[in-house]
Design a protein around this motif. Structure first.
Motif, mmCIF file in Angstrom:
data_model
loop_
_atom_site.group_PDB
_atom_site.id
_atom_site.type_symbol
_atom_site.label_atom_id
_atom_site.label_comp_id
_atom_site.label_asym_id
_atom_site.label_seq_id
_atom_site.Cartn_x
_atom_site.Cartn_y
_atom_site.Cartn_z
ATOM 1 N N TYR A 69 -5.714 1.636 6.104
ATOM 2 C CA TYR A 69 -4.324 1.945 6.428
ATOM 3 C C TYR A 69 -3.864 3.304 5.889
ATOM 4 O O TYR A 69 -3.240 4.081 6.602
ATOM 5 C CB TYR A 69 -3.395 0.856 5.894
ATOM 6 N N LEU A 70 -4.172 3.586 4.639
ATOM 7 C CA LEU A 70 -3.608 4.796 4.030
ATOM 8 C C LEU A 70 -4.078 6.075 4.707
ATOM 9 O O LEU A 70 -3.429 7.102 4.592
ATOM 10 C CB LEU A 70 -3.936 4.840 2.536
ATOM 11 N N MET A 77 0.813 -1.203 0.000
ATOM 12 C CA MET A 77 0.000 0.000 0.000
ATOM 13 C C MET A 77 0.855 1.265 0.000
ATOM 14 O O MET A 77 0.426 2.312 -0.447
ATOM 15 C CB MET A 77 -0.925 -0.009 1.223
ATOM 16 N N ASP A 88 -1.257 6.876 7.018
ATOM 17 C CA ASP A 88 0.078 6.603 6.480
ATOM 18 C C ASP A 88 1.111 7.634 6.934
ATOM 19 O O ASP A 88 2.251 7.299 7.259
ATOM 20 C CB ASP A 88 0.006 6.564 4.951
ATOM 21 N N LYS A 97 -7.463 -6.172 -0.081
ATOM 22 C CA LYS A 97 -6.591 -5.058 -0.464
ATOM 23 C C LYS A 97 -7.355 -3.744 -0.501
ATOM 24 O O LYS A 97 -6.823 -2.696 -0.106
ATOM 25 C CB LYS A 97 -5.927 -5.347 -1.815
ATOM 26 N N ASP A 98 -8.583 -3.771 -0.976
ATOM 27 C CA ASP A 98 -9.402 -2.558 -0.984
ATOM 28 C C ASP A 98 -9.647 -2.056 0.438
ATOM 29 O O ASP A 98 -9.544 -0.849 0.717
ATOM 30 C CB ASP A 98 -10.743 -2.820 -1.673
ATOM 31 N N MET A 158 1.164 2.128 -3.414
ATOM 32 C CA MET A 158 -0.033 2.843 -3.849
ATOM 33 C C MET A 158 0.024 4.292 -3.402
ATOM 34 O O MET A 158 -0.377 5.203 -4.115
ATOM 35 C CB MET A 158 -1.273 2.160 -3.276
ATOM 36 N N ALA A 159 0.536 4.496 -2.194
ATOM 37 C CA ALA A 159 0.637 5.858 -1.677
ATOM 38 C C ALA A 159 1.538 6.697 -2.557
ATOM 39 O O ALA A 159 1.249 7.859 -2.854
ATOM 40 C CB ALA A 159 1.180 5.828 -0.248
ATOM 41 N N TYR A 192 -7.849 -2.764 3.100
ATOM 42 C CA TYR A 192 -6.566 -2.347 3.663
ATOM 43 C C TYR A 192 -6.196 -0.948 3.203
ATOM 44 O O TYR A 192 -5.724 -0.118 3.976
ATOM 45 C CB TYR A 192 -5.481 -3.349 3.264
ATOM 46 N N ALA A 193 -6.408 -0.671 1.929
ATOM 47 C CA ALA A 193 -6.098 0.658 1.411
ATOM 48 C C ALA A 193 -6.903 1.727 2.143
ATOM 49 O O ALA A 193 -6.376 2.767 2.529
ATOM 50 C CB ALA A 193 -6.383 0.711 -0.090
ATOM 51 N N ASP A 194 -8.188 1.476 2.337
ATOM 52 C CA ASP A 194 -9.033 2.447 3.029
ATOM 53 C C ASP A 194 -8.634 2.607 4.486
ATOM 54 O O ASP A 194 -8.611 3.724 5.014
ATOM 55 C CB ASP A 194 -10.501 2.014 2.961
#
Length: 256
Positions: free
Chosen positions: A160-161, A15, A164, A153-154, A18-19, A156-158
């Motif tokens: 965790y990020l 992620m 960040d 993953k979706d 992704m960031a 987790y992105a929401d």
């Protein structure tokens, strides 16, 4: 995807990549592997695997002295000026500015909220690893179907990020008090302060060890590194730089 004993390692640096794509880190990402992850070593197929998921960048933006900033408060200011700071984490960062650092309580709260967020998305309460320097990271999990992994993953992105910047700030605070911009230099400095390598140990020694891990595999290379790969202090130093590392001895979470 890097593999761990035949299991894909799914970790925070996925992620972080992704960031970077969203412009959060403001720096280039050298060494992207074919699977799109930075610094990934894949020994799958050799029967001897240790997942090495490297930091989001080998060099963050540096000043003329090779540092992230002149001081931690100055670095907090830089982080706060990032236009991609999430509304969720901004009050935490503003409080850190007042106090001069991210408090342990605030750091634990964002990870507690992460657990709640993942539960609200329909997943079991995540298990976390915690290292001696206070850094926290997710645990590897056994994979599900492609659809399940995409859903994870979706989520987790929401979940965790949104914190960040707090994670990265706390990492520099805990693992890189000298604010070295070069990730390997920061990790080596941390390892020296933790007493897991001698004062004579260099960044070149560390990078040579990384090359051995990638070319020889974990079992053959681990005794040539000059440090204990599985030492929680070493892993904490890496985690402080957004660098997840795992070996075949790690526990694996069953979330499906």
């Amino acid at each position: 995807m890097a593999w761990l004993n035949g299991r894909p390692r799914i970790a925070a640096t996925v992620m972080l990549t992704m960031a970077l794509a969203l412009g959060l880190a403001g720096c280039a990402v050298p060494g992207i592997s074919g699977d799109g992850k930075p610094g990934t070593s894949n020994a799958a197929g050799t029967g001897d695997t240790s997942a090495q998921q490297g930091p989001a960048s080998t060099l963050y933006e540096a000043d003329e002295n090779g540092r992230l900033a002149s001081s931690l408060p100055a670095y907090i200011d830089e982080v706060l000026n990032d236009p991609y700071v999430d509304d969720y984490e901004r009050p935490i960062l503003e409080q850190a500015k007042k106090e001069g650092r991210v408090s342990t309580a605030a750091y634990e709260k964002v990870w507690s909220d992460y657990k709640t967020c993942m539960i609200d998305r329909g997943f079991k309460e995540p298990k976390l690893e915690r290292f001696p320097n206070g850094m926290m990271d997710i645990m590897s999990h056994m994979p599900g179907t492609d659809a399940q992994e995409e859903a994870w993953k979706d989520a987790y992105a929401d979940c965790y990020l949104r914190f960040d910047h707090v994670q990265r700030l706390y990492g520099q605070q805990q693992g890189n008090p000298n604010l070295y911009a070069n990730v390997e230099e920061a990790v080596v400095d941390c390892m020296k302060r933790e007493g897991v390598v001698p004062a004579s140990y260099t960044v070149k020694d560390f990078n040579d060890g990384q090359t051995l891990l990638q070319t020889e595999g974990f079992t053959d290379a681990k005794d040539k590194l000059g440090y204990d790969f599985n030492d929680s202090r070493v892993r904490g130093c890496k985690a402080a730089q957004g660098w997840s590392s795992s070996s075949t001895d790690d526990p694996v979470e069953y979330i499906w």
